[in-house]
Design an enzyme around this catalytic site. Structure first.
Site, mmCIF file in Angstrom:
data_model
loop_
_atom_site.group_PDB
_atom_site.id
_atom_site.type_symbol
_atom_site.label_atom_id
_atom_site.label_comp_id
_atom_site.label_asym_id
_atom_site.label_seq_id
_atom_site.Cartn_x
_atom_site.Cartn_y
_atom_site.Cartn_z
ATOM 1 C CD GLU A 131 -3.090 29.037 3.242
ATOM 2 O OE1 GLU A 131 -3.316 27.965 3.049
ATOM 3 O OE2 GLU A 131 -1.947 29.321 3.542
ATOM 4 C CB THR A 184 -2.134 24.746 9.735
ATOM 5 O OG1 THR A 184 -1.178 24.301 8.866
ATOM 6 C CG2 THR A 184 -2.226 26.196 10.124
HETATM 7 N N1 HSE Z 1 1.702 31.314 10.538
HETATM 8 C C1 HSE Z 1 0.928 30.101 10.465
HETATM 9 C C2 HSE Z 1 1.073 29.252 11.796
HETATM 10 C C3 HSE Z 1 1.541 29.234 9.137
HETATM 11 O O1 HSE Z 1 1.866 29.110 12.309
HETATM 12 O O2 HSE Z 1 -0.358 28.646 12.029
HETATM 13 C C4 HSE Z 1 0.991 28.085 9.092
HETATM 14 O O3 HSE Z 1 1.654 27.256 7.880
#
Ligand code: HSE
Length: 310
Positions: A131, A184
């Site tokens: 990640e 993201t």
């Molecule tokens: N919590 C993360 C974000 C999840 O909102 O950036 C990304 O899938």
């Protein structure tokens, strides 16, 4: 010794509105399947992707499944030759935890194939490596529910402390994936580095209310608590029709709605599967009015996380 193992890991909804980087839950479907086989060649080999989504690198250093498996092997000083076949069912860069689901399925398959006997939580750090490689930040709110199922809470990343939360039985999710991409990494870069104390205080109330609502099965409290004052005020601008989609979902019977992970998918939590069908259609209709096709996914909250299929 097994020659091959097949593992499934579900798509996930991170943040779940009130819990930025903290809350997440697993869908039953879609999900990714990874088949792992022994190979005579040393190192990790990723075969050309199969399944609905194929547009990902097969270089294991650039693929989250490869990064996570390499981290797992390194941690145990193993140099096994492994071949990974990824059947991708989770849309890529859609806000459904796609980078986590193939990494989760891969480490679960390797864990079984090599008889490593690691628990789902013990596998989490390796998925977090992937990640981090994919988004720049090792957030666990997709990886944890994909590994464990149900609603999960990231209480701490250092040390890792993941809590499985209660999941009211009839709760169902309508998730609409509009035909656009948001990375993201980009969606994180637009967030401000600090928040006001009063905003943080209100947000603590929202997440505390939401978690209490899960445990007491108080649907009104869940509905009142589905608020995000940290990320959605900034990310909502990236999604055409964002506000109208939320409103349409609630008007059709959803408890609340918001951005799934970092978007562009939007989800709604509903008191039953039947309501979720209606909610999903009305969310899709708003995207259509904004000129965007979309894909609808209807799913209960899956109590089961990643698992071996064979
Ligand atoms: N919590 C993360 C974000 C999840 O909102 O950036 C990304 O899938």
């Amino acid at each position: 010794m097994k020659n091959s193992v097949r593992a499934y890991a579900p798509a996930t909804v991170a943040n779940a509105t009130s819990g930025f980087d903290v809350l997440g839950f697993a869908l039953q479907e879609p999900g990714d399947i990874v088949v792992c086989r022994h190979s005579d060649e040393s190192g990790i080999k990723i075969l050309p992707l199969t399944g609905e989504y194929k547009d990902l690198p097969t270089d294991p250093r650039l693929n989250t499944a490869g990064v996570a498996v390499q981290a797992l092997l390194d941690s145990m000083h193993l140099s096994a030759g492994l071949e990974l076949e990824i059947q991708k069912g989770v849309p890529i860069v859609g806000g459904m935890g796609s980078s986590a689901s193939s990494a989760v399925a891969a480490v679960v398959a390797v864990n079984e194939l090599l008889g490593l006997s690691k628990s789902p939580v013990e596998l989490l750090p390796f998925v977090l490596e992937s990640e981090k490689a994919a988004t720049g930040v090792p957030h666990a709110d997709n990886a944890a529910p994909s590994l464990l199922g149900g609603f999960t809470m990231v209480h701490s990343l250092d040390p890792i402390d993941i809590i499985s939360l209660a999941t009211p039985e009839n709760l169902a999710c309508a998730l609409v994936h509009p035909d656009m991409h948001i990375k993201t990494k980009d969606a994180r870069e637009i967030l401000p580095p600090t928040v006001l104390m009063e905003t943080a205080t209100r947000q603590m109330g929202h997440i505390a209310g939401f978690v209490t609502g899960l445990y007491t099965e108080d649907m009104d409290l869940i509905a009142r608590s589905m608020k995000d004052e940290l990320a959605e005020p900034y990310r909502g601008r990236l999604i055409p029709g964002y506000q109208q989609v939320k409103e349409a979902a609630v008007e059709s019977g959803a408890l609340g709605a918001g951005i799934s992970g970092s978007g562009p998918s939007m989800f709604a939590l509903c008191p039953s599967s039947k309501v979720a069908e209606k909610v999903g259609e009305s969310m899709q209709q708003v995207f259509q009015e904004s000129g965007m096709d979309s894909e609808l996914y209807l799913s209960p909250i899956s109590q089961m996380g990643a698992h071996i299929l064979d």
